[in-house]
Design a protein around this motif. Structure first.
Motif, mmCIF file in Angstrom:
data_model
loop_
_atom_site.group_PDB
_atom_site.id
_atom_site.type_symbol
_atom_site.label_atom_id
_atom_site.label_comp_id
_atom_site.label_asym_id
_atom_site.label_seq_id
_atom_site.Cartn_x
_atom_site.Cartn_y
_atom_site.Cartn_z
ATOM 1 N N GLY A 1 -29.017 24.835 6.464
ATOM 2 C CA GLY A 1 -29.338 24.816 5.382
ATOM 3 C C GLY A 1 -28.231 25.217 4.378
ATOM 4 O O GLY A 1 -27.590 24.086 3.954
ATOM 5 N N GLY A 2 -27.884 26.514 3.655
ATOM 6 C CA GLY A 2 -27.026 26.571 2.859
ATOM 7 C C GLY A 2 -26.461 27.976 3.027
ATOM 8 O O GLY A 2 -27.178 28.883 3.334
ATOM 9 N N GLU A 3 -25.336 28.202 2.589
ATOM 10 C CA GLU A 3 -24.584 29.604 2.558
ATOM 11 C C GLU A 3 -23.618 29.454 1.443
ATOM 12 O O GLU A 3 -23.152 28.588 0.944
ATOM 13 N N ARG A 4 -23.360 30.925 0.881
ATOM 14 C CA ARG A 4 -22.125 31.116 -0.151
ATOM 15 C C ARG A 4 -21.025 31.584 0.798
ATOM 16 O O ARG A 4 -21.280 32.544 1.627
ATOM 17 N N ILE A 5 -19.913 31.157 0.516
ATOM 18 C CA ILE A 5 -18.597 31.644 1.094
ATOM 19 C C ILE A 5 -17.494 31.885 0.123
ATOM 20 O O ILE A 5 -17.815 31.381 -1.222
ATOM 21 N N THR A 6 -16.443 32.433 0.276
ATOM 22 C CA THR A 6 -15.383 32.793 -0.508
ATOM 23 C C THR A 6 -14.243 31.855 -0.050
ATOM 24 O O THR A 6 -13.923 32.109 1.120
ATOM 25 N N ALA A 7 -13.723 31.170 -1.100
ATOM 26 C CA ALA A 7 -12.395 30.444 -1.024
ATOM 27 C C ALA A 7 -11.280 31.360 -0.845
ATOM 28 O O ALA A 7 -11.128 32.644 -1.080
ATOM 29 N N PRO A 8 -10.175 30.702 -0.096
ATOM 30 C CA PRO A 8 -9.034 31.562 0.088
ATOM 31 C C PRO A 8 -8.377 32.131 -1.388
ATOM 32 O O PRO A 8 -7.597 33.319 -1.316
ATOM 33 N N ASP A 9 -8.690 31.560 -2.577
ATOM 34 C CA ASP A 9 -8.172 32.026 -3.529
ATOM 35 C C ASP A 9 -9.249 32.921 -4.455
ATOM 36 O O ASP A 9 -9.024 33.304 -5.481
ATOM 37 N N GLY A 10 -10.188 33.233 -3.586
ATOM 38 C CA GLY A 10 -11.363 34.042 -4.241
ATOM 39 C C GLY A 10 -12.450 33.610 -4.765
ATOM 40 O O GLY A 10 -13.388 34.445 -5.136
ATOM 41 N N ASN A 11 -12.226 32.541 -5.233
ATOM 42 C CA ASN A 11 -13.749 31.764 -5.842
ATOM 43 C C ASN A 11 -14.821 31.536 -4.856
ATOM 44 O O ASN A 11 -14.712 31.526 -4.005
ATOM 45 N N ALA A 12 -15.813 31.804 -5.634
ATOM 46 C CA ALA A 12 -17.059 31.744 -4.774
ATOM 47 C C ALA A 12 -17.453 30.396 -4.535
ATOM 48 O O ALA A 12 -17.595 29.647 -5.551
ATOM 49 N N LEU A 13 -17.930 30.028 -3.480
ATOM 50 C CA LEU A 13 -18.249 28.578 -3.354
ATOM 51 C C LEU A 13 -19.853 28.515 -2.596
ATOM 52 O O LEU A 13 -20.233 29.250 -2.051
ATOM 53 N N VAL A 14 -20.399 27.268 -2.714
ATOM 54 C CA VAL A 14 -21.558 27.022 -2.193
ATOM 55 C C VAL A 14 -21.385 26.029 -1.221
ATOM 56 O O VAL A 14 -20.870 24.751 -1.272
ATOM 57 N N MET A 15 -21.765 26.119 0.390
ATOM 58 C CA MET A 15 -22.001 25.358 1.100
ATOM 59 C C MET A 15 -23.235 24.810 1.526
ATOM 60 O O MET A 15 -23.993 25.830 2.073
ATOM 61 N N ARG A 16 -23.595 23.733 1.537
ATOM 62 C CA ARG A 16 -25.044 23.301 1.757
ATOM 63 C C ARG A 16 -24.997 21.947 2.650
ATOM 64 O O ARG A 16 -24.460 21.049 2.221
ATOM 65 N N SER A 17 -26.003 21.873 3.315
ATOM 66 C CA SER A 17 -26.506 20.535 3.899
ATOM 67 C C SER A 17 -27.000 19.532 3.069
ATOM 68 O O SER A 17 -27.845 19.988 2.336
ATOM 69 N N SER A 18 -26.605 18.393 3.160
ATOM 70 C CA SER A 18 -27.276 17.273 2.506
ATOM 71 C C SER A 18 -28.615 17.186 2.703
ATOM 72 O O SER A 18 -29.063 17.575 3.918
ATOM 73 N N GLN A 19 -29.362 16.243 1.805
ATOM 74 C CA GLN A 19 -30.868 15.936 2.183
ATOM 75 C C GLN A 19 -31.004 15.346 3.378
ATOM 76 O O GLN A 19 -32.122 15.594 4.350
ATOM 77 N N ASN A 20 -30.306 14.398 3.703
ATOM 78 C CA ASN A 20 -30.403 13.566 4.845
ATOM 79 C C ASN A 20 -29.811 14.460 6.078
ATOM 80 O O ASN A 20 -29.802 13.744 7.570
ATOM 81 N N GLY A 21 -29.106 15.394 5.840
ATOM 82 C CA GLY A 21 -28.631 16.324 7.394
ATOM 83 C C GLY A 21 -26.950 15.466 7.629
ATOM 84 O O GLY A 21 -26.357 16.379 8.444
ATOM 85 N N LYS A 22 -26.479 14.560 6.973
ATOM 86 C CA LYS A 22 -25.367 13.982 7.465
ATOM 87 C C LYS A 22 -24.094 14.600 7.090
ATOM 88 O O LYS A 22 -23.029 14.550 7.472
ATOM 89 N N PHE A 23 -24.246 15.512 5.922
ATOM 90 C CA PHE A 23 -22.907 15.796 5.398
ATOM 91 C C PHE A 23 -23.249 17.391 4.849
ATOM 92 O O PHE A 23 -24.141 18.056 4.951
#
Length: 242
Positions: free
Chosen positions: A214-236
């Motif tokens: 699915g997806g989740e929110r993470i924090t980058a080393p510089d403190g910025n909030a990032l979104v990490m999510r699986s693509s629709q086809n699941g390959k990325f």
């Protein structure tokens, strides 16, 4: 390899001696044609490391293995080529078919490659085909030893990164480990060095957890909030600023 205590040579085809049939009068009989490959064409060794069997092919005096394709180099001045180099192939044994991509088997494989680097000074590079990477022996020895000792996954080598035509930074070879590639999307990918460093951290995390569905929110080393999510086809696994 007597000084490599974790490695044992379990089978050398050159040690196989075929029986010669002799008649009662002492006349040698014609031997039947062997069922397997002729001895002069056998060019492999079977090695045992930590209970796992691996085959080393391409040894003298036979032909070298086909030289693998290389698109990325690490700790090398130039890409190794078939001219002036000969290739050996190290792969899991037949009893590991179906489990060759599991972490314990791959760790055994790269640990054995590291042992070979220790033992043979004339090894010029180690090629990891899933990422089309050629790695200098000292760098390979360092990052693999660190990983085997509980350190980070060697993302620079056992994976690689490239810029896509739409400006993203995408991993190469991560799908070998988790069946997904990582994509750091623009504008997060504008700074290529920073994006690659982020990619290295995320590849290490993804190998540990086995990818995401699915997806989740993470924090980058510089403190910025990032979104990490699986693509629709699941390959990325796509990553962008929130």
């Amino acid at each position: 390899m007597a000084n490599q205590r974790a490695v044992n040579l379990t089978h050398d085809p050159a040690d196989d001696v075929q029986l010669q049939l002799v008649a009662a009068e002492g006349e040698a009989l014609d031997r039947p044609e062997p069922m397997d490959v002729p001895m002069q064409d056998v060019r492999w060794l079977e090695l045992l490391r930590d209970g796992l069997m691996f085959d080393l092919s391409g040894l003298a005096s036979g032909d070298a293995m086909p030289f693998p394709s290389v698109d990325h180099i690490f700790d090398l001045k130039e890409s190794p080529a078939a001219i002036g180099h000969e290739a050996l192939q190290l792969k899991p044994g037949h009893h590991l078919v179906g489990g060759e991509r599991s972490i314990p088997v791959v760790k055994g494989l790269v640990a054995l490659a590291r042992d070979l680097v220790h033992h043979f000074d004339d090894i010029e590079a180690i090629v990891w085909p899933p990422s089309s990477s050629a790695i200098g022996p000292r760098f390979f020895e360092s990052v693999i030893t660190a990983w085997l000792d509980g350190g980070p996954f060697p993302a620079l080598g056992l994976t690689a990164f490239r810029e896509t035509i739409d400006g993203a930074i995408q991993s190469i070879g991560l799908d070998y480990w988790i069946n997904q590639e990582l994509r750091i999307e623009s504008p997060l990918s504008i700074d290529k060095v920073t994006a690659t460093r982020l990619g290295v951290r995320l590849v290490n995390q993804m190998v540990l957890v086995g990818g995401i569905d699915g997806g989740e929110r993470i924090t980058a080393p510089d403190g910025n909030a990032l979104v990490m999510r699986s693509s629709q086809n699941g390959k990325f696994i796509r990553v962008w600023r929130e």
